[in-house]
Design a protein around this motif. Structure first.
Motif, PDB file in Angstrom:
ATOM      1  N   ARG A   1      46.394  63.084  73.105  1.00 16.17           N
ATOM      2  CA  ARG A   1      45.254  62.804  72.327  1.00 16.17           C
ATOM      3  C   ARG A   1      44.526  61.854  72.765  1.00 16.17           C
ATOM      4  NH1 ARG A   1      43.931  59.149  68.772  1.00 16.17           N
ATOM      5  NH2 ARG A   1      45.970  58.078  68.773  1.00 16.17           N
TER       6      ARG A   1
ATOM      7  N   ARG B   1      41.839  62.938  75.065  1.00 17.53           N
ATOM      8  CA  ARG B   1      40.745  63.895  74.564  1.00 17.53           C
ATOM      9  C   ARG B   1      39.668  62.985  73.803  1.00 17.53           C
ATOM     10  NH1 ARG B   1      44.951  67.583  72.569  1.00 17.53           N
ATOM     11  NH2 ARG B   1      45.301  66.395  70.609  1.00 17.53           N
ATOM     12  N   GLY B   2      38.622  63.418  73.925  1.00 20.34           N
ATOM     13  CA  GLY B   2      37.191  62.580  73.527  1.00 20.34           C
ATOM     14  C   GLY B   2      37.059  61.446  74.400  1.00 20.34           C
TER      15      GLY B   2
ATOM     16  N   GLN C   1      30.192  60.642  62.376  1.00 22.71           N
ATOM     17  CA  GLN C   1      30.805  61.610  63.321  1.00 22.71           C
ATOM     18  C   GLN C   1      30.775  60.982  64.474  1.00 22.71           C
ATOM     19  OE1 GLN C   1      31.041  65.951  62.568  1.00 22.71           O
ATOM     20  NE2 GLN C   1      29.684  65.626  60.764  1.00 22.71           N
ATOM     21  N   LEU C   2      29.584  60.249  64.986  1.00 20.97           N
ATOM     22  CA  LEU C   2      29.538  59.864  66.360  1.00 20.97           C
ATOM     23  C   LEU C   2      30.215  58.565  66.339  1.00 20.97           C
ATOM     24  CD1 LEU C   2      25.769  60.224  66.962  1.00 20.97           C
ATOM     25  CD2 LEU C   2      27.557  61.234  68.089  1.00 20.97           C
TER      26      LEU C   2
ATOM     27  N   GLU D   1      32.972  57.654  64.822  1.00 19.37           N
ATOM     28  CA  GLU D   1      34.174  57.713  64.687  1.00 19.37           C
ATOM     29  C   GLU D   1      34.789  57.705  66.081  1.00 19.37           C
ATOM     30  OE1 GLU D   1      35.074  61.797  63.353  1.00 19.37           O
ATOM     31  OE2 GLU D   1      36.523  60.998  61.836  1.00 19.37           O
ATOM     32  N   MET D   2      34.129  58.347  67.421  1.00 15.88           N
ATOM     33  CA  MET D   2      34.708  58.074  68.170  1.00 15.88           C
ATOM     34  C   MET D   2      35.253  56.576  68.872  1.00 15.88           C
ATOM     35  SD  MET D   2      34.414  61.133  69.584  1.00 15.88           S
ATOM     36  CE  MET D   2      34.742  61.324  71.491  1.00 15.88           C
TER      37      MET D   2
ATOM     38  N   ARG E   1      35.751  54.059  66.636  1.00 14.79           N
ATOM     39  CA  ARG E   1      36.367  53.653  65.591  1.00 14.79           C
ATOM     40  C   ARG E   1      37.657  53.790  66.217  1.00 14.79           C
ATOM     41  NH1 ARG E   1      34.207  55.208  60.091  1.00 14.79           N
ATOM     42  NH2 ARG E   1      36.335  54.273  59.540  1.00 14.79           N
ATOM     43  N   VAL E   2      38.019  55.243  66.483  1.00 18.20           N
ATOM     44  CA  VAL E   2      39.273  55.603  66.631  1.00 18.20           C
ATOM     45  C   VAL E   2      39.724  55.205  68.126  1.00 18.20           C
ATOM     46  CG1 VAL E   2      40.608  57.747  66.901  1.00 18.20           C
ATOM     47  CG2 VAL E   2      39.346  57.555  64.992  1.00 18.20           C
ATOM     48  N   HIS E   3      39.033  55.522  69.172  1.00 20.25           N
ATOM     49  CA  HIS E   3      39.278  55.110  70.295  1.00 20.25           C
ATOM     50  C   HIS E   3      39.501  53.395  70.923  1.00 20.25           C
ATOM     51  CE1 HIS E   3      40.112  59.118  71.721  1.00 20.25           C
ATOM     52  NE2 HIS E   3      39.086  59.760  71.162  1.00 20.25           N
TER      53      HIS E   3
ATOM     54  N   MET F   1      27.942  63.030  71.387  1.00 19.40           N
ATOM     55  CA  MET F   1      29.393  63.002  70.863  1.00 19.40           C
ATOM     56  C   MET F   1      30.548  62.952  72.060  1.00 19.40           C
ATOM     57  SD  MET F   1      31.100  64.239  67.517  1.00 19.40           S
ATOM     58  CE  MET F   1      30.562  65.349  67.267  1.00 19.40           C
TER      59      MET F   1
ATOM     60  N   ILE G   1      39.835  67.686  66.502  1.00 25.59           N
ATOM     61  CA  ILE G   1      40.924  67.602  67.526  1.00 25.59           C
ATOM     62  C   ILE G   1      40.345  67.342  68.893  1.00 25.59           C
ATOM     63  CG2 ILE G   1      42.777  68.954  68.263  1.00 25.59           C
ATOM     64  CD1 ILE G   1      42.834  70.508  65.643  1.00 25.59           C
ATOM     65  N   ALA G   2      39.086  67.952  69.370  1.00 30.27           N
ATOM     66  CA  ALA G   2      38.931  67.458  70.652  1.00 30.27           C
ATOM     67  C   ALA G   2      38.270  66.201  70.748  1.00 30.27           C
ATOM     68  CB  ALA G   2      37.613  68.580  71.049  1.00 30.27           C
ATOM     69  N   LYS G   3      37.830  65.608  69.548  1.00 27.22           N
ATOM     70  CA  LYS G   3      37.466  64.295  69.668  1.00 27.22           C
ATOM     71  C   LYS G   3      38.572  63.284  70.068  1.00 27.22           C
ATOM     72  CE  LYS G   3      34.366  62.973  66.703  1.00 27.22           C
ATOM     73  NZ  LYS G   3      33.571  62.904  65.294  1.00 27.22           N
ATOM     74  N   GLY G   4      39.850  63.721  69.877  1.00 26.04           N
ATOM     75  CA  GLY G   4      41.201  63.037  70.053  1.00 26.04           C
ATOM     76  C   GLY G   4      41.495  62.070  68.642  1.00 26.04           C
ATOM     77  N   LEU G   5      40.937  62.658  67.849  1.00 25.13           N
ATOM     78  CA  LEU G   5      41.442  61.890  66.558  1.00 25.13           C
ATOM     79  C   LEU G   5      42.962  62.236  66.160  1.00 25.13           C
ATOM     80  CD1 LEU G   5      38.249  62.852  64.130  1.00 25.13           C
ATOM     81  CD2 LEU G   5      38.596  61.246  65.991  1.00 25.13           C
TER      82      LEU G   5
ATOM     83  N   ARG H   1      43.859  61.827  60.502  1.00 22.82           N
ATOM     84  CA  ARG H   1      42.619  61.764  60.261  1.00 22.82           C
ATOM     85  C   ARG H   1      41.790  63.139  60.332  1.00 22.82           C
ATOM     86  NH1 ARG H   1      38.956  57.276  60.574  1.00 22.82           N
ATOM     87  NH2 ARG H   1      36.795  58.160  60.874  1.00 22.82           N
TER      88      ARG H   1
ATOM     89  N   HIS I   1      38.539  65.244  57.858  1.00 21.57           N
ATOM     90  CA  HIS I   1      37.592  66.293  58.307  1.00 21.57           C
ATOM     91  C   HIS I   1      37.840  67.551  57.401  1.00 21.57           C
ATOM     92  CE1 HIS I   1      35.086  64.713  61.499  1.00 21.57           C
ATOM     93  NE2 HIS I   1      36.295  63.799  61.508  1.00 21.57           N
TER      94      HIS I   1
END
Lengths: 353, 308
Positions: free
Chosen positions: A106, A109-110, A133-134, A136-137, A139-141, A188, B211-215, B219, B224
């Motif tokens: 995971r 990914r991204g 949505q942008l 989020e990348m 914030r999460v990673h 993204m 999922i592809a964003k690695g969340l 989440r 989503h």
């Protein structure tokens, strides 16, 4: 609680560097099958390819040839079940991603491998703003705050040339035009400057003028960040300008690989030839356009021998009984042609006339 | 948005006038004499009956009676029953009971229904999914009075953890059992509704993107998939909020709760026109407001909907 300084964030986030024991991405003998009520659908049957940093690989093929499934297997976003990967390896800097834990996967990914999808309207969440949505990348990673993430999102939208980014960051996907939406998808994917981007028919849903703009943008950003790019498409016109090498897929296998211009000049597989002949050409105006006869094979029951044999006008008996392996293609005098291979019993006849 | 709300609120006026008039006519058309009903089985004293009839305008034609009523309502006077009790008293006494019961039950069905639906959708075909499917089917098929009586017997009489009936223990003790009973059917519907719409949105392209964003999975589902699958559920919840506030005649009966539903049934029986009209109008208002809230919530949940 680490504070990420943008200047040294990049090397710190590249654990790939010290385990860099192979090419950026290497797919080895990948098989993917789907368990369905009618039986086992063999979508991918032994695909091999490699992509290096800064390189663009175009994967070409009809619908159902397994090109998207391969990409989804690389991303790790296949629904398993019904999908299954009975054998194969997907090595990212030498490390097999199929044996990694879910959480490790995971995090890649991204951040390190990102994907651009075909239809940006349905691939973006309709009820969340594009800024969200942008952001989020990040914030999460990277654990950024909402505010920082929003600033980053605006920066990204600027990068992909969306006019008035700051004003539009809170808009929703349906408020953008098709081309702008695809730019957001690209933004993204680029957000965390991944090593590899997989673009699954990124321009299919766009009109022709916008297609060119989006492809140019993608190529420009790829050069700038020196990313590897896998471009999945069935549009040979798109490929010619952008790709370094091409892999043509048919019935879940690669039937021909070649550097991009070589392939256009001298295809070594009748299927590739068929694809090239079915492009409308100005110098053949008024003539009937060639089309490959028949339909893509039923993946529940792939034909014996060469999967393309029922549609091939050069098929002989051997094509119906014997499976053609992917073999290196050489000049008529035996000189090697680097990067070229064909899975046709009659590649010599095809390429050398 | 503001204009939209104002317009919707203005629409309430003709609806209320129309509804009160229709209810008024319907109650008027009911056979039986309300003044005679006051006297029960005995014959009413003709003199007293005449005085009462004059006092309550019962000898006048329908439209005049309605006029008296509606002009009272517009000045804030809901009128009184035929034995002289102010209807506003009845409402303020009965309504809190219905409100507490309805809201408790609403919270139960929303929370439990949505959670059950999500788990069921995510574990499709697994044990938990089957548990949810079977138990919702059971809840939908059991009549309320059976479920009510069984729970009373089990929790009230045998286990003694809740009161059997009545409201003297106040909220929450006295309300929890009836709220569960009242919520049961809707809870089952919501669980199934959420299950279906969740299964749909989990397959959507934007979930694949997430999922592809690695969340993390939490989440992907919580942010989503959820937002999108809640839209149909909100419609049902809004409709149900109105229905719950209408008082649950059967549940209130089984648990002997002095709420709106019981009062309404009794007033219809006693031909107390002003009470029936007043209570129904109140319920219509609640219904309209609940619907307005649903419509506004739509715009919050789905930005593609904009009200001008």
């Amino acid at each position: 609680m680490t504070i990420i300084d943008p200047t040294d964030a990049v090397p710190a986030q590249r654990p790939g560097d010290h385990e860099n024991t192979g090419p950026l991405l290497e797919v080895r003998d990948l098989h993917v099958e789907f368990q369905t009520r009618e039986g086992v659908v063999k979508a991918v049957n032994g695909v091999n390819y490699t992509v290096d940093s800064g390189e663009t690989l175009a994967v070409l093929g009809e619908s159902g040839s397994g090109k998207s499934v391969t990409a989804q297997a690389i991303m790790g976003i296949l629904d398993m079940p019904p999908a299954r990967i009975p054998q194969g390896e997907i090595r990212f800097y030498g490390q097999d991603m199929l044996t990694m834990g879910a959480e490790e996967r995971r995090k890649l990914r991204g951040a390190r491998i990102a994907m651009i999808f075909q239809d940006a309207l349905s691939s973006l969440n309709p009820v969340l703003s594009v800024g969200f949505q942008l952001g989020e990348m990040f914030r999460v990673h990277q654990g950024m705050s909402r505010k920082q993430a929003k600033a980053k999102s605006i920066e990204l939208m600027d990068r992909v040339k969306i006019p008035a980014a700051a004003a539009r960051v809170n808009d929703y996907p349906h408020q953008f035009s098709g081309g702008m939406r695809q730019r957001i998808m690209i933004a993204m994917a680029l957000a965390l400057e991944p090593d590899l981007i997989i673009a699954d028919e990124p321009t299919t849903a766009l009109d022709v003028t916008v297609q060119a703009q989006v492809m140019d943008l993608l190529a420009e950003l790829q050069r700038e960040y020196r990313m590897g790019l896998i471009l999945i498409t069935h549009d040979l016109g798109v490929v010619a300008d952008v790709a370094d090498k091409i892999a043509v897929m048919y019935a879940g296998r690669i039937v021909e690989t070649a550097p991009v211009h070589e392939l256009y000049k001298r295809p070594a597989h009748p299927y590739t030839r068929g694809l090239l002949d079915s492009i409308p050409r100005l110098d053949q105006k008024g003539q009937e356009l060639y089309a490959i006869q028949g339909l893509p094979p039923n993946l529940l029951k792939v034909p014996q021998g060469c999967a393309f044999n029922p549609r091939c006008d050069k098929a002989q008996d051997i094509c119906r009984t014997e499976f053609p392996p992917l073999v290196p293609v050489t000049e008529a005098d035996g000189t090697e042609l680097p990067g070229r291979a064909s899975a046709c019993h009659f590649w010599k006849e095809t390429i050398h006339g | 948005m503001g204009r939209y709300v104002a317009r919707r609120l203005l629409q309430v006026i003709p609806v209320v006038i129309g509804v009160t008039f229709i209810i008024f006519c319907l109650v008027f058309a009911l056979p039986g004499d309300p003044i005679q009903a006051l006297a029960g089985d005995k014959r009413a004293d003709p003199n007293i009956a005449a005085i009462l009839r004059a006092h309550y305008h019962l000898n006048e034609p329908l439209y005049q009676q309605y006029w008296h009523y509606i002009s009272g309502v517009l000045t804030g006077d809901l009128g009184e029953t035929y034995n002289g009790r102010a209807i506003s008293d009845i409402v303020s006494e009965r309504f809190p009971v219905t409100l507490k019961l309805g809201l408790t039950s609403f919270a139960l069905e929303a929370v439990i229904g949505i959670i059950a639906g999500i788990f069921s959708a995510l574990k499709k075909g697994k044990f938990i999914d089957n548990v949810v499917l079977v138990s919702t089917l059971v809840l939908i098929s059991i009549p309320v009075f059976v479920l009510g009586s069984v729970l009373q017997l089990e929790f009230g009489v045998n286990l003694k953890i809740t009161p059997v009936a009545g409201i003297e223990h106040g909220w929450p003790q006295s309300y929890i059992l009836p709220a569960v009973v009242l919520a049961s059917t809707s809870m089952a519907y919501i669980a199934r509704l959420v299950r279906t719409s969740m299964m749909e949105s989990v397959r959507a392209d934007y979930v694949r993107t997430a999922i592809a964003k690695g969340l993390p999975t939490r989440r992907v589902i919580g942010v989503h998939a959820m937002r999108n699958s809640l839209i149909p559920v909100v419609t049902f919840l809004g409709f149900d909020l109105g229905a719950l506030m209408g008082g649950a005649i059967i549940t209130e009966r089984v648990f002997n709760m002095p709420g709106i539903g019981g009062q309404l049934a009794q007033s219809v029986y006693l031909r107390e026109r002003p009470v029936v009209v007043g209570l129904v109008t109140l319920l219509v208002l609640i219904y309209l407001v609940a619907n307005l809230l649903v419509d506004l919530l739509y715009a919050v949940l789905d930005p593609r909907i904009r009200y001008e």
